[in-house]
Design a protein around this motif. Structure first.
Motif, PDB file in Angstrom:
ATOM      1  N   PRO A 164       0.805  -1.233   0.000  1.00  0.00           N
ATOM      2  CA  PRO A 164       0.000   0.000   0.000  1.00  0.00           C
ATOM      3  C   PRO A 164       0.836   1.280   0.000  1.00  0.00           C
ATOM      4  CG  PRO A 164      -0.886  -1.567   1.583  1.00  0.00           C
ATOM      5  CD  PRO A 164       0.448  -2.095   1.147  1.00  0.00           C
ATOM      6  N   ASN A 165       2.092   1.191   0.433  1.00  0.00           N
ATOM      7  CA  ASN A 165       2.956   2.375   0.489  1.00  0.00           C
ATOM      8  C   ASN A 165       3.898   2.482  -0.711  1.00  0.00           C
ATOM      9  OD1 ASN A 165       2.644   3.888   3.242  1.00  0.00           O
ATOM     10  ND2 ASN A 165       2.502   1.705   3.750  1.00  0.00           N
ATOM     11  N   MET A 166       3.725   1.628  -1.706  1.00  0.00           N
ATOM     12  CA  MET A 166       4.555   1.715  -2.914  1.00  0.00           C
ATOM     13  C   MET A 166       3.695   1.508  -4.163  1.00  0.00           C
ATOM     14  SD  MET A 166       6.606  -1.927  -2.502  1.00  0.00           S
ATOM     15  CE  MET A 166       6.641  -2.386  -4.242  1.00  0.00           C
ATOM     16  N   LYS A 167       2.519   2.155  -4.150  1.00  0.00           N
ATOM     17  CA  LYS A 167       1.586   2.018  -5.266  1.00  0.00           C
ATOM     18  C   LYS A 167       2.184   2.457  -6.600  1.00  0.00           C
ATOM     19  CE  LYS A 167      -2.617   2.438  -2.491  1.00  0.00           C
ATOM     20  NZ  LYS A 167      -3.810   3.276  -2.202  1.00  0.00           N
ATOM     21  N   VAL A 188      -0.405   6.014 -24.626  1.00  0.00           N
ATOM     22  CA  VAL A 188      -1.455   6.092 -23.601  1.00  0.00           C
ATOM     23  C   VAL A 188      -1.046   5.321 -22.351  1.00  0.00           C
ATOM     24  CG1 VAL A 188      -3.817   5.391 -23.033  1.00  0.00           C
ATOM     25  CG2 VAL A 188      -3.337   6.485 -25.226  1.00  0.00           C
ATOM     26  N   VAL A 189      -0.448   4.163 -22.542  1.00  0.00           N
ATOM     27  CA  VAL A 189      -0.016   3.344 -21.405  1.00  0.00           C
ATOM     28  C   VAL A 189       1.034   4.080 -20.587  1.00  0.00           C
ATOM     29  CG1 VAL A 189       1.289   1.285 -20.792  1.00  0.00           C
ATOM     30  CG2 VAL A 189      -0.607   1.096 -22.376  1.00  0.00           C
ATOM     31  N   LEU A 190       2.056   4.623 -21.261  1.00  0.00           N
ATOM     32  CA  LEU A 190       3.114   5.336 -20.545  1.00  0.00           C
ATOM     33  C   LEU A 190       2.585   6.619 -19.898  1.00  0.00           C
ATOM     34  CD1 LEU A 190       6.095   4.895 -23.025  1.00  0.00           C
ATOM     35  CD2 LEU A 190       5.755   3.764 -20.832  1.00  0.00           C
ATOM     36  N   LEU A 191       1.691   7.319 -20.606  1.00  0.00           N
ATOM     37  CA  LEU A 191       1.112   8.543 -20.052  1.00  0.00           C
ATOM     38  C   LEU A 191       0.343   8.249 -18.774  1.00  0.00           C
ATOM     39  CD1 LEU A 191       0.538  11.585 -20.393  1.00  0.00           C
ATOM     40  CD2 LEU A 191      -1.483  10.956 -21.731  1.00  0.00           C
ATOM     41  N   SER A 192      -0.387   7.137 -18.766  1.00  0.00           N
ATOM     42  CA  SER A 192      -1.150   6.771 -17.571  1.00  0.00           C
ATOM     43  C   SER A 192      -0.226   6.497 -16.388  1.00  0.00           C
ATOM     44  CB  SER A 192      -2.031   5.541 -17.854  1.00  0.00           C
ATOM     45  OG  SER A 192      -1.248   4.402 -18.136  1.00  0.00           O
ATOM     46  N   VAL A 193       0.935   5.902 -16.662  1.00  0.00           N
ATOM     47  CA  VAL A 193       1.906   5.642 -15.588  1.00  0.00           C
ATOM     48  C   VAL A 193       2.396   6.949 -14.988  1.00  0.00           C
ATOM     49  CG1 VAL A 193       4.203   4.735 -15.049  1.00  0.00           C
ATOM     50  CG2 VAL A 193       2.667   3.429 -16.507  1.00  0.00           C
ATOM     51  N   TYR A 194       2.797   7.886 -15.854  1.00  0.00           N
ATOM     52  CA  TYR A 194       3.338   9.157 -15.365  1.00  0.00           C
ATOM     53  C   TYR A 194       2.273   9.980 -14.632  1.00  0.00           C
ATOM     54  CZ  TYR A 194       7.647   8.340 -17.951  1.00  0.00           C
ATOM     55  OH  TYR A 194       8.837   7.807 -18.410  1.00  0.00           O
ATOM     56  N   ILE A 195       1.047   9.965 -15.134  1.00  0.00           N
ATOM     57  CA  ILE A 195      -0.024  10.708 -14.466  1.00  0.00           C
ATOM     58  C   ILE A 195      -0.305  10.115 -13.092  1.00  0.00           C
ATOM     59  CG2 ILE A 195      -2.499  11.222 -14.532  1.00  0.00           C
ATOM     60  CD1 ILE A 195      -2.275  11.529 -17.545  1.00  0.00           C
ATOM     61  N   PHE A 196      -0.392   8.791 -13.024  1.00  0.00           N
ATOM     62  CA  PHE A 196      -0.655   8.134 -11.749  1.00  0.00           C
ATOM     63  C   PHE A 196       0.456   8.423 -10.745  1.00  0.00           C
ATOM     64  CE2 PHE A 196      -0.197   4.515  -8.863  1.00  0.00           C
ATOM     65  CZ  PHE A 196      -1.479   4.420  -8.337  1.00  0.00           C
ATOM     66  N   ASN A 197       1.708   8.305 -11.191  1.00  0.00           N
ATOM     67  CA  ASN A 197       2.834   8.553 -10.290  1.00  0.00           C
ATOM     68  C   ASN A 197       2.873  10.003  -9.824  1.00  0.00           C
ATOM     69  OD1 ASN A 197       3.608   5.914 -10.474  1.00  0.00           O
ATOM     70  ND2 ASN A 197       5.266   6.254 -11.930  1.00  0.00           N
ATOM     71  N   ALA A 198       2.544  10.931 -10.732  1.00  0.00           N
ATOM     72  CA  ALA A 198       2.526  12.347 -10.360  1.00  0.00           C
ATOM     73  C   ALA A 198       1.450  12.617  -9.311  1.00  0.00           C
ATOM     74  CB  ALA A 198       2.292  13.213 -11.589  1.00  0.00           C
ATOM     75  N   GLN A 199       0.284  11.995  -9.467  1.00  0.00           N
ATOM     76  CA  GLN A 199      -0.792  12.162  -8.494  1.00  0.00           C
ATOM     77  C   GLN A 199      -0.411  11.604  -7.130  1.00  0.00           C
ATOM     78  OE1 GLN A 199      -4.054  10.218 -10.502  1.00  0.00           O
ATOM     79  NE2 GLN A 199      -4.704  12.089 -11.541  1.00  0.00           N
ATOM     80  N   GLN A 200       0.237  10.437  -7.144  1.00  0.00           N
ATOM     81  CA  GLN A 200       0.676   9.825  -5.886  1.00  0.00           C
ATOM     82  C   GLN A 200       1.730  10.694  -5.190  1.00  0.00           C
ATOM     83  OE1 GLN A 200      -0.498   6.925  -4.348  1.00  0.00           O
ATOM     84  NE2 GLN A 200      -2.092   7.181  -5.888  1.00  0.00           N
TER      85      GLN A 200
END
Length: 223
Positions: free
Chosen positions: A138-141, A205-217
């Motif tokens: 849970p701490n390394m989503k 799209v796949v890579l963009l989703s990774v970067y967006i998710f990581n930025a939000q986290q």
């Protein structure tokens, strides 16, 4: 235009990501926690697919999976499963080829965790398994999401290994990358452009989703 190669690619990528998550998770935990002298050897061994030419890895997997090898013969005689020129063989080969793309982000995620948090979990009476699933993960989503999505995308884009091990059997082993290769060979450039553009779009799209998710986290954590 047939969408079957894309559907086959997505099915292959999803199965590979699921299997590799189950395999890589305990291995990543072990590598992140151990100080054994064998650690560099294991890290180098599991990272080999990154630097090996796909044709080299594909050749050795083809040899290992063939009926003339003990492994291939065992699977075919015992389970009736052919590992060469079959979808099952593609899944197994993809697990070898994409292993470092699942393992390394998970290992990095475990290594970045606060050691005091893990120690507190042990002091509270939690087992290692409980600590991994209820404290560490849970701490390394971002690391988990990166591992799963990049592994999925990398498998979708496979070519050399899947061609060597699976060939090009429509509906069985003819994934999108192999279909594009055949279109170029037959000079069907229009179809090759369409398929390639779809692959580029999916990858972006796949890579963009990774970067967006990581930025939000990271924003949630105040980083």
């Amino acid at each position: 235009m047939s969408y079957e190669p894309f559907l086959l690619s997505f099915e292959l990528a999803a199965l590979t990501a699921l299997i590799l998550f189950c395999i890589a998770l305990p291995l990543a935990w072990y590598l992140s926690q151990t100080s054994s002298r064998t650690k560099p050897f294991l890290e180098a061994l599991t990272a080999l697919p990154i630097v090996l030419p796909p044709s080299v890895l594909g050749f050795y997997l083809l040899w290992a999976f063939s009926y003339n090898s003990p492994l291939g013969q065992f699977f075919e005689d015992t389970f009736g499963v052919k590992l060469v020129f079959s979808f099952t063989g593609l899944v197994v080969a993809s697990c070898f080829y994409s292993l470092p793309f699942m393992l390394q982000p998970l290992q990095n995620g475990f290594e970045s965790l606060n050691k005091n948090m893990l120690e507190a979990s042990y002091i509270a009476g939690k087992s290692r398994l409980q600590t991994v699933f209820f404290v560490a993960l849970p701490n390394m989503k971002p690391a988990v999401m990166t591992a799963i999505i990049v592994t999925f995308a990398h498998t979708v884009g496979e070519f050399g290994v899947v061609l060597m091990v699976g060939g090009s059997i429509p509906g069985e082993t003819k994934v999108a990358s192999v279909a594009i290769y055949e279109m170029v060979e037959t000079m069907d450039y229009t179809s090759a452009h369409i398929y390639s553009a779809i692959m580029v779009g999916i990858s972006f799209v796949v890579l963009l989703s990774v970067y967006i998710f990581n930025a939000q986290q990271n924003r949630r954590l105040g980083l």
